[in-house]
Enzyme design. Structure first.
Site, PDB file in Angstrom:
ATOM      1  N   HIS A  25       0.751  -1.087  -0.059  1.00  0.00           N
ATOM      2  CA  HIS A  25      -0.047   0.158   0.033  1.00  0.00           C
ATOM      3  C   HIS A  25       1.031   1.105   0.080  1.00  0.00           C
ATOM      4  O   HIS A  25       1.889   1.224   0.740  1.00  0.00           O
ATOM      5  CB  HIS A  25      -1.119  -0.129   1.365  1.00  0.00           C
ATOM      6  CG  HIS A  25      -1.795   1.047   1.337  1.00  0.00           C
ATOM      7  ND1 HIS A  25      -2.692   1.332   0.402  1.00  0.00           N
ATOM      8  CD2 HIS A  25      -1.872   1.929   2.241  1.00  0.00           C
ATOM      9  CE1 HIS A  25      -3.612   2.440   0.605  1.00  0.00           C
ATOM     10  NE2 HIS A  25      -2.975   2.984   1.797  1.00  0.00           N
ATOM     11  N   ASN A  26       0.553   2.194  -0.955  1.00  0.00           N
ATOM     12  CA  ASN A  26       1.293   3.487  -0.742  1.00  0.00           C
ATOM     13  C   ASN A  26       2.898   3.059  -0.996  1.00  0.00           C
ATOM     14  O   ASN A  26       3.744   3.323  -0.497  1.00  0.00           O
ATOM     15  CB  ASN A  26       1.318   4.421   0.540  1.00  0.00           C
ATOM     16  CG  ASN A  26       0.041   4.942   0.586  1.00  0.00           C
ATOM     17  OD1 ASN A  26      -0.795   4.994  -0.231  1.00  0.00           O
ATOM     18  ND2 ASN A  26      -0.313   5.373   1.673  1.00  0.00           N
ATOM     19  N   GLU A  55       0.711  -0.498  -5.270  1.00  0.00           N
ATOM     20  CA  GLU A  55      -0.084   0.606  -5.722  1.00  0.00           C
ATOM     21  C   GLU A  55       0.515   1.757  -6.371  1.00  0.00           C
ATOM     22  O   GLU A  55       1.566   2.089  -5.975  1.00  0.00           O
ATOM     23  CB  GLU A  55      -0.509   0.844  -4.158  1.00  0.00           C
ATOM     24  CG  GLU A  55      -1.742   2.079  -4.386  1.00  0.00           C
ATOM     25  CD  GLU A  55      -2.298   2.523  -3.339  1.00  0.00           C
ATOM     26  OE1 GLU A  55      -3.552   2.866  -3.151  1.00  0.00           O
ATOM     27  OE2 GLU A  55      -1.588   2.473  -1.871  1.00  0.00           O
ATOM     28  N   ASP A  57      -0.483   5.599  -7.221  1.00  0.00           N
ATOM     29  CA  ASP A  57      -1.641   6.788  -7.294  1.00  0.00           C
ATOM     30  C   ASP A  57      -1.124   7.636  -8.125  1.00  0.00           C
ATOM     31  O   ASP A  57      -0.383   8.499  -8.136  1.00  0.00           O
ATOM     32  CB  ASP A  57      -1.666   7.357  -5.865  1.00  0.00           C
ATOM     33  CG  ASP A  57      -2.283   6.378  -4.621  1.00  0.00           C
ATOM     34  OD1 ASP A  57      -2.741   5.313  -4.987  1.00  0.00           O
ATOM     35  OD2 ASP A  57      -2.204   6.873  -3.546  1.00  0.00           O
ATOM     36  N   HIS A  70       1.026  10.748  -3.212  1.00  0.00           N
ATOM     37  CA  HIS A  70      -0.295  10.605  -2.369  1.00  0.00           C
ATOM     38  C   HIS A  70      -0.987  11.795  -2.272  1.00  0.00           C
ATOM     39  O   HIS A  70      -0.419  12.897  -1.628  1.00  0.00           O
ATOM     40  CB  HIS A  70       0.405  10.423  -0.840  1.00  0.00           C
ATOM     41  CG  HIS A  70      -0.734   9.732   0.025  1.00  0.00           C
ATOM     42  ND1 HIS A  70      -1.611  10.358   0.948  1.00  0.00           N
ATOM     43  CD2 HIS A  70      -0.938   8.330   0.364  1.00  0.00           C
ATOM     44  CE1 HIS A  70      -2.636   9.450   1.472  1.00  0.00           C
ATOM     45  NE2 HIS A  70      -1.994   8.176   1.178  1.00  0.00           N
ATOM     46  N   GLU A 104      -4.719   3.762  -8.827  1.00  0.00           N
ATOM     47  CA  GLU A 104      -5.654   4.900  -8.396  1.00  0.00           C
ATOM     48  C   GLU A 104      -5.544   6.043  -9.099  1.00  0.00           C
ATOM     49  O   GLU A 104      -4.796   6.697  -9.337  1.00  0.00           O
ATOM     50  CB  GLU A 104      -5.232   4.981  -6.792  1.00  0.00           C
ATOM     51  CG  GLU A 104      -6.682   5.811  -6.066  1.00  0.00           C
ATOM     52  CD  GLU A 104      -5.927   5.774  -4.635  1.00  0.00           C
ATOM     53  OE1 GLU A 104      -6.113   6.985  -4.283  1.00  0.00           O
ATOM     54  OE2 GLU A 104      -6.081   4.782  -3.810  1.00  0.00           O
ATOM     55  N   LYS A 153      -5.172  -3.245 -12.323  1.00  0.00           N
ATOM     56  CA  LYS A 153      -6.128  -3.294 -11.797  1.00  0.00           C
ATOM     57  C   LYS A 153      -6.512  -1.722 -11.481  1.00  0.00           C
ATOM     58  O   LYS A 153      -5.672  -1.005 -11.004  1.00  0.00           O
ATOM     59  CB  LYS A 153      -6.225  -4.002 -10.480  1.00  0.00           C
ATOM     60  CG  LYS A 153      -7.293  -3.931  -9.475  1.00  0.00           C
ATOM     61  CD  LYS A 153      -7.290  -4.805  -8.398  1.00  0.00           C
ATOM     62  CE  LYS A 153      -6.240  -4.359  -7.273  1.00  0.00           C
ATOM     63  NZ  LYS A 153      -6.724  -3.631  -6.377  1.00  0.00           N
TER      64      LYS A 153
END
Length: 154
Positions: A25-26, A55, A57, A70, A104, A153
């Site tokens: 994550h991150n 991940e 973003d 982030h 994301e 994804k």
């Protein structure tokens, strides 16, 4: 005792949804979620440590270049292109099983097109462009079938 019982065997022929997947994550952050540096080399580190889902973003950046950071924080920004190149370089060094990019997406259509272009250019044949209808998870391919592939994804 049976010597075969001392060997680890994992059946990697089941649908992908039958497995726990080591995820990050991150991934891009080198420290806390508010002030730390975003660094492309963090992807190299986690992929070599066995992580298979990272991940990313994505946000609109200057000069039409999407960036990774982030959102709504003071974390630094890195170019999406640099992240993709790092993932491409390190994805399969320690492990042939598929890598999932958990994107994301906060980008405009224009910069989304740039992301798609980079995914195709940088990953080439490794990019799995087969679409899966999510209706029946038993139809998902297995990790064995997806060796050496990058899945996206969003």
């Amino acid at each position: 005792s049976n010597p075969l019982h001392r060997q680890v065997h994992q059946d990697m022929e089941q649908p992908l949804c039958h497995y726990f997947i080591a995820s990050s994550h991150n991934t891009y952050l080198s420290g806390d979620q508010l002030l730390s540096q975003s660094r492309a080399d963090m992807y190299a580190r986690v992929l070599q440590a066995g992580c298979r889902c990272v991940e990313v973003d994505c946000w609109d950046g200057p000069d039409g270049e999407p960036v990774v950071h982030h959102g709504y924080t003071l974390t630094s920004k890195i170019l999406f292109r640099d992240v993709a190149e790092t993932i491409n370089k390190y994805a399969f060094i320690k492990n042939e099983f598929p890598v999932i990019l958990s994107i994301e997406n906060h980008c405009s259509i224009q910069q989304q097109k740039k992301i798609a272009q980079y995914l195709k250019e940088i990953f080439g044949d490794k990019l799995d462009l087969s679409s899966v209808s999510t209706g029946d998870p038993r139809q998902l391919p297995s990790p064995q079938e997806l060796k050496g592939k990058i899945l996206v994804k969003v």
